[in-house]
Design a protein around this motif. Structure first.
Motif, mmCIF file in Angstrom:
data_model
loop_
_atom_site.group_PDB
_atom_site.id
_atom_site.type_symbol
_atom_site.label_atom_id
_atom_site.label_comp_id
_atom_site.label_asym_id
_atom_site.label_seq_id
_atom_site.Cartn_x
_atom_site.Cartn_y
_atom_site.Cartn_z
ATOM 1 N N LEU A 1 0.851 -1.201 0.000
ATOM 2 C CA LEU A 1 0.000 0.000 0.000
ATOM 3 C C LEU A 1 0.882 1.246 0.000
ATOM 4 N N LYS A 2 0.382 2.283 -0.642
ATOM 5 C CA LYS A 2 1.179 3.503 -0.831
ATOM 6 C C LYS A 2 1.619 4.110 0.511
ATOM 7 N N MET A 3 0.722 4.085 1.495
ATOM 8 C CA MET A 3 1.031 4.743 2.781
ATOM 9 C C MET A 3 2.246 4.131 3.497
ATOM 10 N N PHE A 4 2.587 2.896 3.168
ATOM 11 C CA PHE A 4 3.704 2.247 3.845
ATOM 12 C C PHE A 4 5.024 2.349 3.067
ATOM 13 N N LYS A 5 4.945 2.860 1.846
ATOM 14 C CA LYS A 5 6.177 2.944 1.045
ATOM 15 C C LYS A 5 7.025 4.125 1.499
ATOM 16 N N GLY B 1 6.509 -4.778 7.726
ATOM 17 C CA GLY B 1 5.320 -5.620 7.889
ATOM 18 C C GLY B 1 5.353 -6.349 9.223
ATOM 19 N N THR B 2 6.548 -6.803 9.618
ATOM 20 C CA THR B 2 6.660 -7.514 10.899
ATOM 21 C C THR B 2 6.399 -6.563 12.064
ATOM 22 N N ILE B 3 6.912 -5.325 11.956
ATOM 23 C CA ILE B 3 6.690 -4.346 13.040
ATOM 24 C C ILE B 3 5.193 -4.043 13.171
ATOM 25 N N VAL B 4 4.540 -3.835 12.023
ATOM 26 C CA VAL B 4 3.087 -3.573 12.054
ATOM 27 C C VAL B 4 2.357 -4.801 12.638
ATOM 28 N N ALA B 5 2.802 -6.000 12.216
ATOM 29 C CA ALA B 5 2.168 -7.231 12.714
ATOM 30 C C ALA B 5 2.306 -7.346 14.235
ATOM 31 N N LEU B 6 3.461 -6.925 14.760
ATOM 32 C CA LEU B 6 3.666 -7.011 16.206
ATOM 33 C C LEU B 6 2.690 -6.106 16.952
ATOM 34 N N VAL B 7 2.430 -4.927 16.354
ATOM 35 C CA VAL B 7 1.460 -4.011 16.976
ATOM 36 C C VAL B 7 0.063 -4.639 16.933
ATOM 37 N N VAL B 8 -0.283 -5.217 15.768
ATOM 38 C CA VAL B 8 -1.598 -5.871 15.626
ATOM 39 C C VAL B 8 -1.719 -7.013 16.645
ATOM 40 N N MET B 9 -0.615 -7.751 16.806
ATOM 41 C CA MET B 9 -0.666 -8.925 17.698
ATOM 42 C C MET B 9 -0.778 -8.565 19.171
#
Lengths: 226, 177
Positions: free
Chosen positions: B116-120, B140-148
């Protein structure tokens, strides 16, 4: 300043900081996937440990006396997980990285390049070649750029493999053994504390001594309940 | 006097560290070099593994090895009684299954979302495709850690509890009424 302006300002500052953060991540991990796996692994352990501790803190069903025991236990458990993961995984990864950078673990293409550079290649029974020695670093050679693409992809593969092996050893072998050892000690301490508390409130029935009564009470209630 | 002692302690520490480092170097230098990896396919596989193995695949491999190793370690823990041991094995299996399934799925989805553009990042055009792919894995892993942080409570904990109870009930001959 009015509220919409404040919100707009906050949005701009956040977007700027997030933009800078994305560039930092790109620079730091773009060419170091092994390091990324170690760092995000540690971050994952920290966040999941915080969740475990938080779950105990906010749980109304756990009495405060038990919380006083459970919270330090969860924190100690988290410390074992995090330290073991970082120390083991990072050490294995660093060693693998050193093996490749110093030329102990190579490919024929890298060896060919070293030969082209004019370096003396290692031979059995001889100890004159700098290749494979602690102070030797392929990335610091003057003509490193010629081999950098091949070298980087090989080194990244070895780094990622080593990080994976290190994390398997720490998460699935070392941590469970240490945690079981620690938890069983904690459990024994908790049981003996509960016993002492119960026995303090007991009075000896008529006809037997207090010591005898305690012995009987202990032998009857020794089964561990969970 | 105090400062002299401090200096001598520091210089002792430095000389100890330098001796330890020199011993480490000598041990490392004494290790014979490995033969260069001759098989071209193996070299290709190593390079591909470095490019393709993200934290999602790492979580999956960790989970697959964990399901084999961790319950065996718990089952051999003689420091606790039989009943505690059984519950501990059941809980470990449940934790591994729940943690691996949610961990893999969330990491994979978040890494995918990095397109997605916002993450580039602004300077992504200046780097190679491989470097950008590694950025997507890391971010993606950092975002996933927040989601988790949320899914740990919302999915992992109840799912682990459900699986643990299911295994304990099965182990004790069907569900208790």
């Amino acid at each position: 300043m009015k509220t919409p302006d404040l919100m707009k300002n906050f949005g701009q500052v956040t977007a700027k900081k997030f933009g800078a953060f994305k560039n930092v991540i790109l620079e730091k991990y773009g060419e170091q996937p092994g390091t990324m796996l170690v760092h995000t692994g540690v971050l994952g352990w920290i966040l999941s440990s915080l969740a475990q501790v938080g779950a105990v803190v906010v749980n109304d069903k756990i009495p405060s006396e038990q919380k006083a025991f459970l919270i330090p236990q969860e924190i100690a458990d988290a410390a074992i997980n995090i330290v073991s993961f970082y120390v083991v995984t990072n050490s294995v990864k660093s060693l693998a990285s050193k093996l490749v950078k110093s030329g102990k673990l190579t490919t024929p293409k890298i060896m060919e390049h070293l030969k082209k550079t004019g370096l003396k290649l290692p031979k059995k029974g001889e100890n004159v070649s700098p290749v494979g020695k602690w102070d030797f670093d392929i990335t610091k050679l003057a003509n490193y750029d010629e081999i950098s693409d091949h070298f980087k992809s090989f080194k990244n593969g070895v780094d990622v493999g080593a990080s994976l092996l290190g994390s398997i050893a720490s998460c699935n072998l070392i941590t469970p053994v240490l945690r079981n050892e620690y938890a069983s000690k904690q459990q024994k301490n908790a049981i003996s504390r509960m016993h002492n508390k119960q026995l303090q409130n007991l009075e000896a029935p008529c006809g037997i001594s207090m010591a005898e009564f305690q012995n009987r009470a202990y032998s009857k209630s020794f089964g561990l309940k969970i | 006097m105090v400062s002299t002692n401090l200096i001598s302690q520091i210089s002792f520490g430095n000389s100890f560290a330098s001796k330890a480092s020199s011993i480490g170097k000598r041990i490392y230098d004494a290790i014979p070099n490995f033969n260069p990896i001759a098989n071209e396919k193996t070299i290709e596989r190593i390079a591909k593994f470095g490019k393709k193995c993200s934290s999602a695949e790492q979580r999956l491999i960790l989970g697959a090895t964990a399901i084999v190793m961790q319950p065996a370690i718990d089952a051999r823990n003689k420091s606790v009684d039989e009943k505690t041991r059984k519950v501990s094995v059941a809980r470990t299996i449940a934790k591994v299954i729940a943690g691996t399934l949610t961990g893999f799925a969330i990491r994979k989805a978040c890494i995918k979302a990095m397109d997605l553009k916002m993450f580039k990042p602004s300077n992504y055009t200046k780097v190679t495709k491989d470097a950008f792919d590694q950025y997507k894995n890391a971010m993606g892993t950092i975002v996933a850690l927040v989601v988790m942080m949320f899914t740990n409570f919302l999915i992992d904990a109840p799912f682990t509890k459900f699986l643990t109870n299911l295994m304990i009930d099965e182990g004790s001959g069907g569900k208790k009424k």
